[in-house]
Scaffold this motif. Structure first.
Motif, mmCIF file in Angstrom:
data_model
loop_
_atom_site.group_PDB
_atom_site.id
_atom_site.type_symbol
_atom_site.label_atom_id
_atom_site.label_comp_id
_atom_site.label_asym_id
_atom_site.label_seq_id
_atom_site.Cartn_x
_atom_site.Cartn_y
_atom_site.Cartn_z
ATOM 1 N N TRP A 203 -0.680 10.862 -1.994
ATOM 2 C CA TRP A 203 -0.512 9.824 -0.962
ATOM 3 C C TRP A 203 -1.297 10.204 0.290
ATOM 4 O O TRP A 203 -1.917 9.347 0.920
ATOM 5 C CB TRP A 203 0.966 9.682 -0.634
ATOM 6 N N PHE B 25 -4.310 8.117 1.919
ATOM 7 C CA PHE B 25 -4.189 7.653 3.316
ATOM 8 C C PHE B 25 -5.440 7.998 4.111
ATOM 9 O O PHE B 25 -5.985 7.154 4.835
ATOM 10 C CB PHE B 25 -2.945 8.283 3.962
ATOM 11 N N VAL C 203 -1.446 2.714 0.380
ATOM 12 C CA VAL C 203 -0.502 2.672 -0.728
ATOM 13 C C VAL C 203 0.810 3.287 -0.258
ATOM 14 O O VAL C 203 0.827 4.268 0.489
ATOM 15 C CB VAL C 203 -1.057 3.445 -1.960
ATOM 16 N N LYS C 204 1.903 2.706 -0.652
ATOM 17 C CA LYS C 204 3.212 3.168 -0.224
ATOM 18 C C LYS C 204 3.733 4.264 -1.149
ATOM 19 O O LYS C 204 3.384 4.327 -2.334
ATOM 20 C CB LYS C 204 4.204 2.005 -0.209
ATOM 21 N N ILE C 205 4.598 5.095 -0.578
ATOM 22 C CA ILE C 205 5.253 6.124 -1.379
ATOM 23 C C ILE C 205 6.089 5.485 -2.484
ATOM 24 O O ILE C 205 6.144 5.966 -3.613
ATOM 25 C CB ILE C 205 6.132 7.029 -0.491
ATOM 26 N N LEU D 68 4.035 4.706 -5.492
ATOM 27 C CA LEU D 68 3.760 5.879 -6.323
ATOM 28 C C LEU D 68 4.983 6.266 -7.137
ATOM 29 O O LEU D 68 4.866 6.653 -8.316
ATOM 30 C CB LEU D 68 3.310 7.043 -5.436
ATOM 31 N N ILE E 285 -4.809 5.994 -8.510
ATOM 32 C CA ILE E 285 -5.183 6.185 -7.117
ATOM 33 C C ILE E 285 -6.604 6.738 -6.991
ATOM 34 O O ILE E 285 -7.393 6.271 -6.147
ATOM 35 C CB ILE E 285 -4.172 7.095 -6.406
#
Length: 329
Positions: free
Chosen positions: A30, A34, A40-42, A45, A59
């Motif tokens: 992540w 970033f 992308v959000k945790i 994932l 990713i």
């Protein structure tokens, strides 16, 4: 003492929880996304983990696509991954197509990849044409001489026809058929040897790439050799076949002649049997004639003398004839 033991257990539990958290939640991935500009959000994932999707498989290609200026999202890539596609190869193909200014969107690329074709290789062949070498193709000209040719076909992938288009085997088969037809229509094999370019021009004009995943750019005859004299061999085989037929008919006539001879011999034997039978009845007839007075004794002796005289004349005649034959020799 009890306090210290409880503290140790708490520290161990916290450590285990932290290890499980960082193992299950790809925080490092992540952070990489970033700082690469991929939002992308945790939770996304974690959802990938729950759906048994390796987050790095989604990713990392997404980061590569974002850096290349492509507009993709995790849902598209994850759906392609779950469908059995190769996300990394698809993204590489999209980037290569963008750099080469080849119109290829995500949906078409995904369809090509799921169809079992290597989409990246297809884009590369579109940029850098591929040479397909045919095996040795045997054809026969009108004069019966065999011509053995080998061709090199330069093709370029057609992105629009990759789904449902025929492959290299069809190209090779069609080129081989065109070579056989072209050589077969030549009156003499020397015409083909003198101008092999006529084969490539004729074959290329037939539109052999119709319905295939490729576009034929050129067909070059790499090698032309003279093979066997097929016409002479066919004539020899025909003559041998005619000879066997004639021998079979002659054998049939000989068998018929032998059968006829056997029939004639059988008839002769029957006639001889009848003559012997008739001669056996002569003494009986003479005896009966003597008893009945139809034949006198003097007549009988006169007949015997005539037979003896006839036999003597025959023997003398045979000796004279043999003497003449010896003189002639």
């Amino acid at each position: 003492m009890v306090f210290e033991f409880g503290s140790i257990i708490g520290i161990i539990l916290v450590a285990v929880l932290l290890i499980l958290f960082f193992t299950f939640v790809p925080v490092g991935l992540w952070i990489t996304a970033f700082f690469s500009g991929v939002k992308v959000k945790i939770s996304t994932l974690i959802g990938m983990r729950l759906r048994r999707v390796a987050p790095s498989r989604i990713i990392n290609p997404l980061i590569k696509a974002t850096k290349a200026g492509l507009s993709l999202n995790t849902n598209e890539l994850e759906a392609h991954y779950l469908a059995g596609g190769n996300v990394n190869t698809l993204v590489d193909a999209l980037i290569a197509a963008q750099r080469a200014e080849i119109p290829l969107d995500f949906d078409r690329g995904a369809a090509i990849d799921l169809a079992g074709r290597n989409v990246l290789e297809a884009v590369q062949v579109s940029v850098n044409p591929k040479v397909i070498e045919t095996p040795q193709i045997s054809a026969v000209a009108m004069n019966g001489i065999e011509v053995i040719a080998k061709a090199k076909v330069t093709v370029r992938a057609n992105i629009d026809r990759l789904v449902g288009g025929a492959g290299e085997e069809t190209i090779i088969a069609r080129v081989g058929e065109g070579i056989v037809t072209t050589v077969g229509s030549a009156r003499n094999h020397s015409e083909v040897l003198e101008n092999p370019d006529s084969i490539s021009q004729t074959v290329l004009s037939k539109g052999l790439d119709s319905g295939t995943a490729f576009e034929i750019l050129s067909i070059d005859i790499a090698d032309v050799d003279v093979g066997r004299n097929i016409g002479a061999k066919l004539q020899t085989d025909q003559a041998e076949a005619d000879k066997r037929i004639a021998q079979a008919k002659a054998e049939e006539r000989r068998a018929m002649a032998v059968a006829l001879e056997q029939e004639m011999l059988a008839e002769v034997r029957k006639m001889r049997a009848k003559v012997v039978e008739a001669e056996s009845k002569v003494p009986l007839a003479i005896s009966t004639a003597l008893e009945n007075g139809n034949l006198g004794v003097m007549d009988y002796y006169r007949m015997k003398n005539i037979n003896a005289d006839t036999g003597m004349r025959d023997s003398i005649s045979g000796v004279e004839n043999s003497g003449k034959n010896d003189t002639t020799k």
